[in-house]
Design a protein around this motif. Structure first.
Motif, PDB file in Angstrom:
ATOM      1  N   LYS A 236       0.788  -1.562  -0.210  1.00 40.12           N
ATOM      2  CA  LYS A 236       0.394   0.294   0.217  1.00 40.12           C
ATOM      3  C   LYS A 236       0.187   1.411  -0.071  1.00 40.12           C
ATOM      4  CE  LYS A 236      -2.499  -2.455   3.248  1.00 40.12           C
ATOM      5  NZ  LYS A 236      -3.377  -2.384   4.510  1.00 40.12           N
ATOM      6  N   ARG A 237       2.162   1.031   0.575  1.00 35.60           N
ATOM      7  CA  ARG A 237       2.845   2.246   0.999  1.00 35.60           C
ATOM      8  C   ARG A 237       3.603   2.767  -0.543  1.00 35.60           C
ATOM      9  NH1 ARG A 237       6.911   2.459   5.310  1.00 35.60           N
ATOM     10  NH2 ARG A 237       5.056   2.634   6.915  1.00 35.60           N
ATOM     11  N   THR A 238       4.000   1.892  -0.722  1.00 35.44           N
ATOM     12  CA  THR A 238       4.526   2.210  -2.768  1.00 35.44           C
ATOM     13  C   THR A 238       3.699   2.615  -3.245  1.00 35.44           C
ATOM     14  OG1 THR A 238       6.111   0.176  -1.928  1.00 35.44           O
ATOM     15  CG2 THR A 238       5.575   0.611  -4.589  1.00 35.44           C
ATOM     16  N   ALA A 239       2.597   1.860  -3.441  1.00 30.15           N
ATOM     17  CA  ALA A 239       0.933   2.143  -4.569  1.00 30.15           C
ATOM     18  C   ALA A 239       1.011   4.153  -3.885  1.00 30.15           C
ATOM     19  CB  ALA A 239      -0.023   1.847  -4.035  1.00 30.15           C
ATOM     20  N   GLY A 254      -4.133   8.981  -9.918  1.00 30.21           N
ATOM     21  CA  GLY A 254      -5.295   8.484  -8.390  1.00 30.21           C
ATOM     22  C   GLY A 254      -4.402   6.899  -7.937  1.00 30.21           C
ATOM     23  N   ALA A 255      -5.101   6.734  -6.622  1.00 32.39           N
ATOM     24  CA  ALA A 255      -4.303   5.530  -6.151  1.00 32.39           C
ATOM     25  C   ALA A 255      -5.420   5.030  -5.505  1.00 32.39           C
ATOM     26  CB  ALA A 255      -3.344   5.347  -5.285  1.00 32.39           C
ATOM     27  N   VAL A 256      -5.376   3.752  -5.497  1.00 25.69           N
ATOM     28  CA  VAL A 256      -6.307   2.512  -5.018  1.00 25.69           C
ATOM     29  C   VAL A 256      -6.098   1.568  -4.172  1.00 25.69           C
ATOM     30  CG1 VAL A 256      -8.511   0.349  -5.519  1.00 25.69           C
ATOM     31  CG2 VAL A 256      -8.130   2.889  -6.861  1.00 25.69           C
ATOM     32  N   HIS A 257      -5.764   1.247  -2.974  1.00 26.44           N
ATOM     33  CA  HIS A 257      -5.530   0.538  -1.891  1.00 26.44           C
ATOM     34  C   HIS A 257      -5.839   0.530  -0.286  1.00 26.44           C
ATOM     35  CE1 HIS A 257      -3.152   4.050   0.372  1.00 26.44           C
ATOM     36  NE2 HIS A 257      -2.956   4.717  -0.788  1.00 26.44           N
ATOM     37  N   GLY A 258      -6.040  -0.724   0.321  1.00 24.64           N
ATOM     38  CA  GLY A 258      -6.960  -0.731   1.502  1.00 24.64           C
ATOM     39  C   GLY A 258      -6.411   0.102   2.529  1.00 24.64           C
ATOM     40  N   ASP A 259      -5.204   1.033   1.969  1.00 22.43           N
ATOM     41  CA  ASP A 259      -5.203   2.050   3.762  1.00 22.43           C
ATOM     42  C   ASP A 259      -6.127   3.652   3.014  1.00 22.43           C
ATOM     43  OD1 ASP A 259      -3.847   1.014   5.252  1.00 22.43           O
ATOM     44  OD2 ASP A 259      -1.787   1.747   4.787  1.00 22.43           O
ATOM     45  N   LEU A 260      -6.801   3.105   2.007  1.00 28.34           N
ATOM     46  CA  LEU A 260      -7.744   4.723   1.048  1.00 28.34           C
ATOM     47  C   LEU A 260      -9.150   4.459   2.053  1.00 28.34           C
ATOM     48  CD1 LEU A 260      -6.810   5.502  -2.030  1.00 28.34           C
ATOM     49  CD2 LEU A 260      -6.245   6.519  -0.014  1.00 28.34           C
ATOM     50  N   GLY A 261      -9.981   5.227   2.584  1.00 29.34           N
ATOM     51  CA  GLY A 261     -11.152   5.051   2.999  1.00 29.34           C
ATOM     52  C   GLY A 261     -12.120   4.623   1.759  1.00 29.34           C
ATOM     53  N   GLN A 262     -13.203   4.338   1.640  1.00 29.61           N
ATOM     54  CA  GLN A 262     -14.272   3.746   0.993  1.00 29.61           C
ATOM     55  C   GLN A 262     -14.330   5.002   0.215  1.00 29.61           C
ATOM     56  OE1 GLN A 262     -13.848   0.736  -0.029  1.00 29.61           O
ATOM     57  NE2 GLN A 262     -15.285   1.008  -1.624  1.00 29.61           N
ATOM     58  N   GLY A 263     -14.382   5.519   0.804  1.00 32.37           N
ATOM     59  CA  GLY A 263     -14.745   7.266   0.076  1.00 32.37           C
ATOM     60  C   GLY A 263     -13.869   7.571  -1.623  1.00 32.37           C
ATOM     61  N   ALA A 264     -13.131   7.837  -0.922  1.00 32.63           N
ATOM     62  CA  ALA A 264     -11.913   8.086  -1.749  1.00 32.63           C
ATOM     63  C   ALA A 264     -11.415   6.763  -2.656  1.00 32.63           C
ATOM     64  CB  ALA A 264      -9.822   8.300  -0.485  1.00 32.63           C
ATOM     65  N   ARG A 265     -11.239   5.528  -2.568  1.00 36.65           N
ATOM     66  CA  ARG A 265     -11.144   4.150  -3.489  1.00 36.65           C
ATOM     67  C   ARG A 265     -12.050   4.810  -4.112  1.00 36.65           C
ATOM     68  NH1 ARG A 265     -10.096  -0.836   0.426  1.00 36.65           N
ATOM     69  NH2 ARG A 265     -10.832  -2.115  -1.307  1.00 36.65           N
ATOM     70  N   VAL A 281      -2.362   3.718  -9.669  1.00 34.94           N
ATOM     71  CA  VAL A 281      -1.845   3.032  -9.438  1.00 34.94           C
ATOM     72  C   VAL A 281      -1.925   2.316  -8.481  1.00 34.94           C
ATOM     73  CG1 VAL A 281       0.626   3.486  -8.031  1.00 34.94           C
ATOM     74  CG2 VAL A 281       0.383   5.051  -9.379  1.00 34.94           C
ATOM     75  N   CYS A 282      -2.756   0.915  -8.432  1.00 34.96           N
ATOM     76  CA  CYS A 282      -3.006   0.540  -6.719  1.00 34.96           C
ATOM     77  C   CYS A 282      -2.178  -0.937  -6.533  1.00 34.96           C
ATOM     78  CB  CYS A 282      -4.291  -0.063  -7.587  1.00 34.96           C
ATOM     79  SG  CYS A 282      -4.338  -0.561  -9.479  1.00 34.96           S
ATOM     80  N   THR A 283      -2.685  -1.797  -5.533  1.00 34.51           N
ATOM     81  CA  THR A 283      -2.418  -3.155  -4.693  1.00 34.51           C
ATOM     82  C   THR A 283      -3.209  -4.028  -6.344  1.00 34.51           C
ATOM     83  OG1 THR A 283      -3.760  -2.619  -3.280  1.00 34.51           O
ATOM     84  CG2 THR A 283      -1.131  -1.817  -2.417  1.00 34.51           C
ATOM     85  N   ASP A 284      -3.180  -5.414  -5.444  1.00 36.22           N
ATOM     86  CA  ASP A 284      -3.826  -6.513  -5.535  1.00 36.22           C
ATOM     87  C   ASP A 284      -5.037  -6.431  -5.441  1.00 36.22           C
ATOM     88  OD1 ASP A 284      -1.970  -7.136  -7.163  1.00 36.22           O
ATOM     89  OD2 ASP A 284      -0.997  -8.400  -5.609  1.00 36.22           O
ATOM     90  N   VAL A 285      -5.775  -5.144  -5.013  1.00 30.95           N
ATOM     91  CA  VAL A 285      -7.292  -4.799  -4.193  1.00 30.95           C
ATOM     92  C   VAL A 285      -8.151  -5.343  -5.698  1.00 30.95           C
ATOM     93  CG1 VAL A 285      -7.130  -2.800  -3.998  1.00 30.95           C
ATOM     94  CG2 VAL A 285      -8.771  -4.220  -2.775  1.00 30.95           C
TER      95      VAL A 285
END
Length: 440
Positions: A236-239, A254-265, A281-285
């Motif tokens: 998540k940090r790298t993303a 833009g970024a999508v990863h687990g540390d973001l709130g659902q609204g931001a994702r 830029v995203c993680t495997d989510v």
């Protein structure tokens, strides 16, 4: 291939490559099977036979996939006016409970929230006639199997069960044997397509230095004919870091990863779909099931964990018959891992070429104009950017107050009282001698 079997009510295990249309493979049979008001008007059913509880349940591993499947089913079920509801975490409970009380025909959800609502008796699963597990192998990887099994025990014994995924490990097959009755296993592939990956995707693998990767990616993003691009990171940090660096270089990222709130994702994904942002830029989510039209380039900023992850990541491009380009950047210490992926998929790319942002072969292979630098020229900065997409207020549980409340708990609450009311008063506290302080 799936439709005749699924429409007849038989259990199905569907396996096909990413981007080949699995959603409608189970979506159309569901829409056909549920009894709705249109059936009463047509005389196929009576009003008394219409159940108030959901008649079909689709279980998916990620929130992003949940919203996408819901949208697809709503589009396909528009003529019959099928009511489809998405149930997933990160959103307020109340709107979901209200929608369930009004009546829903099909529920699409993630295991955790589905189980929550079922335990609270807000979600009635007694009328479900059709169950679908989408991306079944991912649910095993994410540790959802116990939750999925609990959900299955709440369903009627007599039902149709369908399992869909691009990869089928042994555990999925054993799950199928336990909960399905004489399933038909359908594998769909083009006659001339023998590899594990989609033939329309051109794959490149480079051995790159971690300090040079952002510069290298910035130049690839200026390749000829580049449309939307997705960049996958392992952490998540790298993303978050890569998205920030690309934004500073002038790209609409833009970024999508687990540390973001659902609204931001959801904001980032909406902006990406609407073209306000052209680099995600995203993680495997976001590696599973996310279907965005016009993705021409997928980049693995960090080497994937295994061959399944690699397949799903590069499957975000070259979807529905389109062509695409996949670029994987392998660190020196990831060479053994890449060798295993290459061997498992038989890619013939065992020795990645050492590549830097100035290497001539990079410019040649990816059709980058000579002299391209790692900063996007001001004339090309035409996208509106992430800020142009509004953040929707989802009423997230504890949304926006988490850090504030956590701070209040330590300093004292908003009313001036101590944060933790359960802490004993000074007079009740045991003497320091009886409870030695633990040294770090």
């Amino acid at each position: 291939m799936t439709l005749p079997v699924a429409l007849s009510g038989h259990d199905v295990i569907g396996q096909a490559k990413t981007g080949t249309g699995k959603t409608l493979g189970f979506g159309l049979p569901i829409i056909d099977r549920v009894r709705v008001l249109a059936d009463v008007d047509a005389g196929r059913s009576t009003a008394a036979e219409l159940p108030s509880a959901p008649q079909a349940l689709v279980v998916v591993p990620t929130r992003e996939l949940c919203t996408q499947v819901t949208n697809d089913l709503q589009t396909a079920g528009k003529v019959r006016n099928v009511r489809v509801l998405a149930i997933y975490g990160g959103r307020a409970y109340e709107p979901q409970v209200e929608a369930l009380q009004k009546g829903v025909d099909v529920v699409v959800g993630t295991p955790g929230r589905l189980l929550d609502l079922a335990r609270q008796r807000k979600l009635d699963l007694s009328a479900v006639r059709c169950l679908v597990l989408d991306e079944a192998d991912e649910m095993l990887d994410l540790g959802f199997l116990p939750d999925v099994e609990k959900i299955m025990t709440m369903l009627p014994a007599k039902r149709q069960t369908m399992l869909f995924s691009a990869t089928m490990p042994g555990q999925v097959i054993s799950l199928a044997r336990r909960y399905m009755s004489r399933p038909t296993h359908i594998r769909a592939a083009a006659p001339d397509d023998h590899g594990a990956t989609v033939a329309a995707v051109t794959q490149h693998v480079f051995r790159a230095h971690s300090l040079d990767k952002v510069e290298l990616v910035s130049r690839i993003l200026q390749a000829e004919g580049r449309g939307l691009a997705m960049i996958f990171c392992r952490t998540k940090r790298t993303a978050a870091d890569v998205a920030d660096q690309l934004t500073q270089r002038g790209f609409a990222a833009g970024a999508v990863h687990g540390d973001l709130g659902q609204g931001a994702r959801e904001q980032a994904l909406r902006a990406f779909r609407n073209g306000k942002v052209d680099v995600l830029v995203c993680t495997d989510v976001a590696a599973r099931g996310i279907d965005v039209e016009g993705v021409t380039h997928v980049m693995n900023y960090q080497c994937p964990e295994d061959e399944k992850t690699y397949l799903h990541r590069i499957g975000r491009t070259g979807r529905a018959g389109a062509s695409g380009t996949a670029v994987t950047l392998v660190d020196w210490d990831d060479i053994p891992r890449w060798a295993l992926i290459n061997k498992a998929l038989n890619l013939g790319l065992a020795e990645p070429e050492e590549t830097y942002s100035t290497s001539p072969h990079l410019f040649e292979l990816l059709h980058i104009a000579p002299g391209t630098k790692g900063v996007l020229p001001r004339a090309d900065r035409t996208r509106a950017g992430l800020g142009a997409e509004a953040v929707e207020d989802l009423g997230e549980p504890g949304g926006g107050r988490k850090s504030a409340d956590r701070g209040a708990a330590g300093r004292g609450g908003r009313d001036g009282s101590r944060g933790d009311s359960r802490r004993p008063a000074a007079s009740d506290a045991p003497a320091e001698e009886t409870r030695p302080r633990r040294e770090r």
